[in-house]
Design a protein around this motif. Structure first.
Motif, PDB file in Angstrom:
ATOM      1  N   ALA A 118      70.676 -12.514 -11.971  1.00 39.14           N
ATOM      2  CA  ALA A 118      70.844 -12.880 -10.673  1.00 39.14           C
ATOM      3  C   ALA A 118      69.717 -12.550  -9.913  1.00 39.14           C
ATOM      4  CB  ALA A 118      72.072 -12.223  -9.692  1.00 39.14           C
ATOM      5  N   ARG A 119      69.067 -11.237 -10.295  1.00 37.67           N
ATOM      6  CA  ARG A 119      67.964 -10.794  -9.377  1.00 37.67           C
ATOM      7  C   ARG A 119      66.790 -11.615  -9.848  1.00 37.67           C
ATOM      8  NH1 ARG A 119      68.240  -5.497 -10.995  1.00 37.67           N
ATOM      9  NH2 ARG A 119      67.546  -6.073 -13.292  1.00 37.67           N
ATOM     10  N   LYS A 120      66.561 -12.110 -10.860  1.00 39.12           N
ATOM     11  CA  LYS A 120      65.577 -12.979 -11.310  1.00 39.12           C
ATOM     12  C   LYS A 120      65.519 -14.144 -10.713  1.00 39.12           C
ATOM     13  CE  LYS A 120      63.187 -15.081 -15.307  1.00 39.12           C
ATOM     14  NZ  LYS A 120      63.371 -15.210 -16.790  1.00 39.12           N
ATOM     15  N   MET A 121      66.935 -14.747 -10.329  1.00 40.72           N
ATOM     16  CA  MET A 121      66.796 -16.154  -9.825  1.00 40.72           C
ATOM     17  C   MET A 121      66.593 -15.901  -8.474  1.00 40.72           C
ATOM     18  SD  MET A 121      70.301 -18.490  -9.898  1.00 40.72           S
ATOM     19  CE  MET A 121      69.946 -19.763 -11.010  1.00 40.72           C
ATOM     20  N   LEU A 122      67.192 -14.948  -7.719  1.00 40.08           N
ATOM     21  CA  LEU A 122      66.837 -14.777  -6.144  1.00 40.08           C
ATOM     22  C   LEU A 122      65.195 -14.374  -6.303  1.00 40.08           C
ATOM     23  CD1 LEU A 122      69.720 -12.307  -5.248  1.00 40.08           C
ATOM     24  CD2 LEU A 122      69.303 -14.420  -4.289  1.00 40.08           C
ATOM     25  N   ARG A 123      64.757 -13.787  -7.048  1.00 40.91           N
ATOM     26  CA  ARG A 123      63.291 -13.627  -6.955  1.00 40.91           C
ATOM     27  C   ARG A 123      62.379 -15.005  -7.115  1.00 40.91           C
ATOM     28  NH1 ARG A 123      62.635  -9.648 -10.231  1.00 40.91           N
ATOM     29  NH2 ARG A 123      62.202 -11.015 -11.982  1.00 40.91           N
ATOM     30  N   GLU A 124      62.914 -15.725  -7.876  1.00 41.37           N
ATOM     31  CA  GLU A 124      62.170 -16.910  -8.168  1.00 41.37           C
ATOM     32  C   GLU A 124      62.495 -18.090  -7.442  1.00 41.37           C
ATOM     33  OE1 GLU A 124      62.483 -17.355 -12.450  1.00 41.37           O
ATOM     34  OE2 GLU A 124      61.138 -15.623 -12.874  1.00 41.37           O
ATOM     35  N   SER A 151      65.956 -20.164  -2.380  1.00 44.26           N
ATOM     36  CA  SER A 151      66.372 -21.279  -1.466  1.00 44.26           C
ATOM     37  C   SER A 151      67.393 -22.143  -2.709  1.00 44.26           C
ATOM     38  CB  SER A 151      65.246 -22.300  -1.084  1.00 44.26           C
ATOM     39  OG  SER A 151      64.376 -22.866  -2.053  1.00 44.26           O
ATOM     40  N   GLY A 152      67.126 -22.310  -3.680  1.00 40.54           N
ATOM     41  CA  GLY A 152      68.202 -22.825  -4.764  1.00 40.54           C
ATOM     42  C   GLY A 152      69.272 -22.196  -4.702  1.00 40.54           C
ATOM     43  N   ALA A 153      69.288 -20.996  -5.014  1.00 43.19           N
ATOM     44  CA  ALA A 153      70.491 -20.238  -5.454  1.00 43.19           C
ATOM     45  C   ALA A 153      71.555 -20.043  -4.064  1.00 43.19           C
ATOM     46  CB  ALA A 153      70.044 -18.945  -5.540  1.00 43.19           C
ATOM     47  N   ASP A 154      70.710 -19.794  -2.696  1.00 39.49           N
ATOM     48  CA  ASP A 154      71.321 -19.775  -1.360  1.00 39.49           C
ATOM     49  C   ASP A 154      72.236 -21.140  -1.120  1.00 39.49           C
ATOM     50  OD1 ASP A 154      70.389 -17.320  -0.887  1.00 39.49           O
ATOM     51  OD2 ASP A 154      68.836 -17.991   0.604  1.00 39.49           O
ATOM     52  N   THR A 155      71.570 -22.315  -1.436  1.00 40.99           N
ATOM     53  CA  THR A 155      72.171 -23.600  -1.383  1.00 40.99           C
ATOM     54  C   THR A 155      73.212 -23.765  -2.121  1.00 40.99           C
ATOM     55  OG1 THR A 155      70.066 -24.643  -0.768  1.00 40.99           O
ATOM     56  CG2 THR A 155      71.699 -26.097  -1.467  1.00 40.99           C
ATOM     57  N   LYS A 156      73.201 -23.493  -3.408  1.00 40.98           N
ATOM     58  CA  LYS A 156      74.282 -23.534  -4.469  1.00 40.98           C
ATOM     59  C   LYS A 156      75.538 -22.481  -3.776  1.00 40.98           C
ATOM     60  CE  LYS A 156      71.883 -25.096  -8.410  1.00 40.98           C
ATOM     61  NZ  LYS A 156      71.280 -24.587  -9.440  1.00 40.98           N
ATOM     62  N   ALA A 157      75.105 -21.488  -3.578  1.00 40.60           N
ATOM     63  CA  ALA A 157      76.388 -20.653  -2.920  1.00 40.60           C
ATOM     64  C   ALA A 157      76.970 -21.175  -1.723  1.00 40.60           C
ATOM     65  CB  ALA A 157      75.680 -19.305  -2.536  1.00 40.60           C
ATOM     66  N   ARG A 158      76.437 -21.841  -0.695  1.00 40.94           N
ATOM     67  CA  ARG A 158      76.805 -22.147   0.352  1.00 40.94           C
ATOM     68  C   ARG A 158      77.701 -23.402  -0.035  1.00 40.94           C
ATOM     69  NH1 ARG A 158      72.263 -21.049   3.088  1.00 40.94           N
ATOM     70  NH2 ARG A 158      71.194 -22.841   2.447  1.00 40.94           N
TER      71      ARG A 158
END
Length: 112
Positions: free
Chosen positions: A73-79, A82-89
């Motif tokens: 998760a840390r790696k995904m947030l770093r890289e 915006s994609g992780a945020d969009t999927k979470a929303r």
């Protein structure tokens, strides 16, 4: 967080309640995820902003919903934040729609 969006800062207890995790889990995530940096008062009371809470919701989605390890998760947030945020929303909205549909079905079953 929809009931009082006018607040600037939230306590750790409020955020833990919103996200449905323990305050100790939030403190652990703060140590492991550099993007979570709540403001602290002179007596070390954490004050979370709306952007902190959005980041925590994203982490919750990655770790608790999708099953990622915290390091992933840390790696995904770093890289790809915006994609992780969009999927979470999107997932959060789908869960909300599902709950609304369950309520509608329950009401319809009571009528028929």
């Amino acid at each position: 967080m929809t009931e009082s969006t006018s607040k600037l800062y939230y306590s750790i207890k409020e955020v833990a309640s919103m996200i449905n995790v323990s305050p100790s889990m939030l403190r652990f995530w703060e140590k492991e995820i550099p993007q979570i940096k709540p403001k602290t008062t002179s007596n070390n009371v954490r004050q979370y902003t709306a952007s902190n809470i959005e980041c925590i919701k994203t982490i919750y989605n990655l770790v608790k919903v999708r099953g990622f390890k915290l390091s992933a998760a840390r790696k995904m947030l770093r890289e790809n934040k915006s994609g992780a945020d969009t999927k979470a929303r999107v997932i959060e909205q789908l869960i909300s729609v599902r709950e609304d549909l369950k309520e509608i079905k329950k009401n319809l079953d009571g009528i028929l």
